[in-house]
Motif scaffolding. Structure first.
Motif, PDB file in Angstrom:
ATOM      1  N   ASP A 178      55.770  74.399 -23.889  1.00  0.00           N
ATOM      2  CA  ASP A 178      55.349  75.328 -22.839  1.00  0.00           C
ATOM      3  C   ASP A 178      54.988  74.539 -21.579  1.00  0.00           C
ATOM      4  N   GLU A 179      55.775  74.710 -20.528  1.00  0.00           N
ATOM      5  CA  GLU A 179      55.586  73.935 -19.300  1.00  0.00           C
ATOM      6  C   GLU A 179      54.464  74.475 -18.418  1.00  0.00           C
ATOM      7  N   THR A 180      53.822  75.571 -18.816  1.00  0.00           N
ATOM      8  CA  THR A 180      52.644  76.028 -18.074  1.00  0.00           C
ATOM      9  C   THR A 180      51.391  75.293 -18.517  1.00  0.00           C
ATOM     10  N   GLN A 185      49.867  71.245 -25.151  1.00  0.00           N
ATOM     11  CA  GLN A 185      51.220  71.743 -25.361  1.00  0.00           C
ATOM     12  C   GLN A 185      51.720  71.434 -26.780  1.00  0.00           C
ATOM     13  N   TRP A 229      42.425  73.979 -21.026  1.00  0.00           N
ATOM     14  CA  TRP A 229      43.719  74.570 -21.379  1.00  0.00           C
ATOM     15  C   TRP A 229      43.720  75.294 -22.716  1.00  0.00           C
ATOM     16  N   LYS A 236      47.726  83.239 -25.131  1.00  0.00           N
ATOM     17  CA  LYS A 236      49.168  83.411 -25.328  1.00  0.00           C
ATOM     18  C   LYS A 236      49.488  83.924 -26.720  1.00  0.00           C
ATOM     19  N   THR A 328      47.311  83.534 -15.068  1.00  0.00           N
ATOM     20  CA  THR A 328      48.413  83.202 -15.974  1.00  0.00           C
ATOM     21  C   THR A 328      48.787  81.733 -15.894  1.00  0.00           C
ATOM     22  N   THR A 329      48.342  81.055 -14.854  1.00  0.00           N
ATOM     23  CA  THR A 329      48.563  79.620 -14.716  1.00  0.00           C
ATOM     24  C   THR A 329      47.229  78.952 -14.416  1.00  0.00           C
ATOM     25  N   SER A 335      45.613  69.981 -13.503  1.00  0.00           N
ATOM     26  CA  SER A 335      47.011  69.662 -13.789  1.00  0.00           C
ATOM     27  C   SER A 335      47.356  68.209 -13.520  1.00  0.00           C
TER      28      SER A 335
END
Length: 339
Positions: A178-180, A185, A229, A236, A328-329, A335
């Motif tokens: 998942d790149e978000t 991850q 995160w 999700k 959502t991000t 990051s």
């Protein structure tokens, strides 16, 4: 014709470590019928890593270097997956050292278990005194909360493993990373496998050693991101958090509320009582850890444990605030990679 295993490695600004890492991968002892490919995705390094990788690749045709414009682990892993040609994919980390049969044991465990992802336990060791303290706390059940991924002798099914080794069909079935997500991850991908009916297996024969952060500030920022995160992963998948994942955030939240109440003259002793109880618990845990890892670490351990807890706890509260308001991000400040 030999079968091929592809090693995928995201990296950024690793000039001081990448050459030793590539040498350790090249020295892996593979079964006779297997060939090796190493795909490294560089996240726009500006410390000379890319130039050094180009030199290394010119000397070893098995090494492939490609760009990772996203600059984070999940985008790097997906670009490496797209480039990799092996029927088995092994993820490796630059800051980890590996037994020379690491990949061979991964292949053996895949063959004997038929699992969708396999890996070894997450074993941390430090070099400097502070890094040793960080590793000792990381490995302790008083901090890990009984997580099987840190039980060095555990052999069996798990919910997640360190790094990972997959037959290519696992990505065809469950998708890529998942790149978000900047952090977690790997946990999210493993959760997707388990919820999709797949199996993950941990074998103590798959041996590696992770070098943790060597400074308190870096450790705090790392776990601030992990905490931040995690709520996005839970949202999700509609996943209920385990108690060990909730406790740091709950403590930070209750402590913060108690401090605000004290400033308003309400229950002025509550914040002190909470802080005192935590301090006693941390000191006790530090003594128990130091008894097994070295009394010279005792005076460092309380600060290390607090960095783990408050980093993860503050990050969790921040992450839940963003998730509950409908984000959502994640925020850009969470990051940026922290090593």
């Amino acid at each position: 014709m030999s079968r091929r295993v592809s090693v995928i490695v995201p990296c950024r600004n690793e000039r001081h470590h990448i050459e030793a890492f590539c040498a350790s991968v090249a020295a892996q002892r593979l079964p006779a019928d297997w060939g090796l490919e190493v795909v490294i995705t560089d996240g726009r390094s500006d410390d000379g890593t890319r130039e050094l990788l180009a030199e290394l690749a010119s000397r070893d045709a098995r090494l492939v270097v490609i760009d990772n414009p996203g600059g984070i682990v999940s985008t790097g892993l997906n670009r490496a997956l797209a480039k990799a040609s092996g029927e088995v994919i092994v993820r490796m980390d630059v800051h980890t050292t590996y037994a020379d049969d690491y990949i061979g044991q991964c292949l053996q465990t895949l063959a004997t278990t038929g699992a969708d992802n396999v890996g070894g336990p997450w074993h941390a060791e430090g070099v400097t005194p502070m890094q040793r303290a960080v590793a000792a706390a990381f490995q302790s059940r008083w901090l890990a909360g009984g997580a099987r991924s840190r039980q060095l002798d555990y052999d069996g099914e798990v919910d997640t493993v360190y790094l990972g080794c997959w037959p290519r069909r696992s990505f065809e079935r469950f998708g890529g990373f998942d790149e978000t997500l900047v952090r977690n991850q790997d946990d999210e991908h493993n959760l997707r496998i388990v919820k999709g009916g797949g199996r993950i297996w941990q074998s103590p024969a798959i041996r590696s050693t992770y070098r943790p952060r060597a400074h308190l500030g870096a450790l705090f920022r790392q776990y601030l991101q992990y905490g931040y995160w995690k709520p996005f992963v839970m949202k999700k998948h509609g996943q209920a958090a385990s108690l060990r994942q909730l406790l740091p955030g709950l403590y930070v939240l209750v402590l913060g509320v108690s401090l605000l109440l004290a400033m308003c003259g309400v229950w002025p002793g509550l914040a002190g009582a909470l802080a005192g109880a935590y301090a006693v618990a941390v000191l006790l845990a530090s003594v128990l850890i130091a008894r097994h890892t070295g009394l010279d670490l005792l005076w460092r351990l309380p600060a290390v444990i607090a960095a783990y807890h408050f980093g993860y706890g503050i990050g969790s509260v921040w992450g839940w605030c963003d998730v509950l308001r409908g984000a959502t991000t994640g925020r850009p400040r969470f990051s940026r990679l922290t090593r």
